[in-house]
Design an enzyme around this catalytic site. Structure first.
Site, PDB file in Angstrom:
ATOM      1  N   ARG A   1       0.803  -1.353  -0.045  1.00  0.00           N
ATOM      2  CA  ARG A   1       0.063   0.083   0.140  1.00  0.00           C
ATOM      3  C   ARG A   1       0.885   1.278  -0.054  1.00  0.00           C
ATOM      4  NH1 ARG A   1      -4.015  -0.293   4.764  1.00  0.00           N
ATOM      5  NH2 ARG A   1      -2.197  -1.039   5.770  1.00  0.00           N
TER       6      ARG A   1
ATOM      7  N   SER B   1       6.709  -5.414   7.238  1.00  0.00           N
ATOM      8  CA  SER B   1       5.937  -6.028   8.434  1.00  0.00           C
ATOM      9  C   SER B   1       6.855  -7.548   8.515  1.00  0.00           C
ATOM     10  CB  SER B   1       4.638  -5.990   8.452  1.00  0.00           C
ATOM     11  OG  SER B   1       4.218  -6.724   7.327  1.00  0.00           O
TER      12      SER B   1
ATOM     13  N   ASP C   1       4.669  -3.032  10.967  1.00  0.00           N
ATOM     14  CA  ASP C   1       3.441  -2.728  10.851  1.00  0.00           C
ATOM     15  C   ASP C   1       2.700  -2.258  12.354  1.00  0.00           C
ATOM     16  OD1 ASP C   1       3.499  -5.605  11.618  1.00  0.00           O
ATOM     17  OD2 ASP C   1       1.631  -5.651  10.023  1.00  0.00           O
TER      18      ASP C   1
END
Ligand code: GLC
Length: 451
Positions: A75, A138, A192
């Site tokens: 993203r 992450s 994350d």
């Protein structure tokens, strides 16, 4: 109380964890966390320093870009903050990481990220803006500063060998240099859960000091006193802040056999078929990447036992990943007694004849396996609460299961209430898009504190 066939009950009983089992897990998690803070080796919970000394306080302003690589999703977000009392605005684009890239080379992965960033900046007319970037990566990393992260091992189905033990910020910067004509600067790199915590703290205030992600994988971070991270030589590392966010990486809990008593034959099969056998058991019991697979394997056994679909074979159910976790959310999202989604899913699974009796069983399997995951996460959070000894705390939660699973938040809350001493007040606060927004916020904190 629904009456289920005894064969179904017998299997589901193995997934129902009682209070003593959960307390025992919780106590062991707490011990491993304490050991992880004291030693670099030996604990199944790594407790990794993040080099992030503070959370956003709401006064942040300006435009920031966040890049968030979490599982198959990349993203990219543009976050605009206008300071105290205002809500940031954001534009987000999702890109999907192809399977061959997840198991390819570092060059392929980082070139892909840079190409997506280039497209994103072009789309929003930001090519020449030279905006600061927060990077969410992450996967477990040893941080050497807020801008340098050595990848320890891959999780969530990634397996790119030439990235192991490398500084992923340096790899990203190399790819930026090779492929982009404009200059951008990486201000901070983080897990994350750190992004999730930052976004929740920004939204809900300074009482929020714990972040939990229950997405493809499951992990947490929290604000710790630097002096309690006894394995960390702050002076030698030039770190002179009183606090630091610690990333627990509790998904590895169980690798020393701590969860062996509760693993079912189905969990062992999912583990055996995974890219990282014997590792990340918490992800495998609780994460969205795996729980659909656990449900699928149970349903497939029930077909063999001739209790589901009256024993008609269902070849689809024998195929890996034919029961994605989103099916669980769709099925549990219906009112009890309504089975529209379940009927459609049986059709997608190409079952010829199916009826209410089957839907009731499928729904119960989805419920019990989701509930087990939420209970284990609650046991882990309650370990963290006891370790922190705070009388009141907000816990920022996010990730696919929080966002899309209809009953997850409630189940987690109930179990946490059951397992946590009554003197400790907690509130679970959700922040959607948390990790991505938080990365931009941490980049702003890094600039403010001149890190
Ligand atoms: C996996 C990763 C961990 C991450 C979590 C949630 O457990 O190892 O670093 O935070 O998934 O995405």
């Amino acid at each position: 109380m629904k009456v289920l066939p005894p064969e179904v009950e017998e299997i589901l009983a193995k997934f129902r964890l009682n209070r003593e089992q959960l307390q025992e897990i919780s106590e062991k998690v707490e011990q491993q966390m304490k050991m992880g803070l004291a030693k670099t080796q030996g604990s199944s919970i790594a407790m990794l320093p993040s080099y992030v000394p503070a959370l956003p306080d709401g006064t942040e302003t300006g435009k920031y870009v966040a890049i968030d690589l979490s599982g198959k999703n990349l993203r990219i977000m543009l976050l605009t903050m206008n300071g105290a009392g205002t809500t940031p605005t954001h534009e987000t684009v999702n890109y999907i990481v192809a399977n061959h890239v997840m198991k390819g080379t570092g060059d392929q992965l980082f070139t892909f990220i840079v190409n997506c960033l280039q497209r994103f900046l072009q789309e929003f007319g930001l090519v020449d803006a030279n905006l600061p970037i927060g990077f969410v990566f992450s996967y477990p990393c040893e941080l050497l500063s807020i801008r340098s992260a050595r990848l320890l091992w891959w999780t969530k189905g990634f397996d790119i060998k030439d990235c192991l033990q490398r500084d992923i910020v340096a790899l990203l910067e190399e790819a930026l240099e090779m492929n982009m004509s404009t200059k951008v600067s990486i201000k901070a790199v983080m897990n994350d859960t750190v992004g999730q915590l930052a976004a929740a703290a920004h939204k809900y205030g300074p009482e929020c000091t714990i972040g939990v992600v229950i997405g493809y994988g499951c992990n947490s971070s929290y604000l710790e006193k630097t002096s309690r991270i006894t394995k960390f030589d702050a002076k030698a590392r030039g770190y002179d802040h009183d606090n630091m966010i610690v990333v627990t990486e509790w998904e590895e809990f169980g690798k020393h056999g701590e969860l062996d008593d509760i693993l079912t034959q189905f969990d062992r099969e999912v583990d055996a078929a995974s890219v990282h056998k014997g590792k990340q058991l918490i992800d495998k019991l609780c994460g969205a990447l795996y729980i659909g697979e656990v449900v699928r394997r149970v349903l497939s056994q029930l077909v063999l036992d001739r209790v589901l679909f009256e024993g008609q074979s269902c070849e689809k159910l024998d195929e890996d990943e034919s029961f994605p976790t989103k099916y669980i959310s769709e099925i549990l999202g219906e009112e009890e007694g309504v089975f529209k989604a379940c009927r459609r899913i049986c059709e997608e699974l190409e079952v010829e004849m199916h009826g209410t009796g089957d839907y009731i069983i499928i729904r119960e399997v989805c419920d019990v396996i989701s509930r087990r995951g939420a209970s284990i996460v609650a046991a882990a959070i309650s370990a963290l609460l006891r370790h922190l000894e705070l009388s009141s705390v907000k816990i920022g939660v996010g990730g696919a299961l929080i966002q899309f699973h209809p009953t997850y938040h409630q189940m987690l809350k109930e179990k946490l209430e059951e397992l946590t001493p009554i003197t400790m007040k907690f509130e679970l606060v959700p922040a959607d898009e948390g990790s991505c927004q938080g990365a931009a916020l941490i980049a702003a904190v890094a600039e403010r504190l001149k890190l």
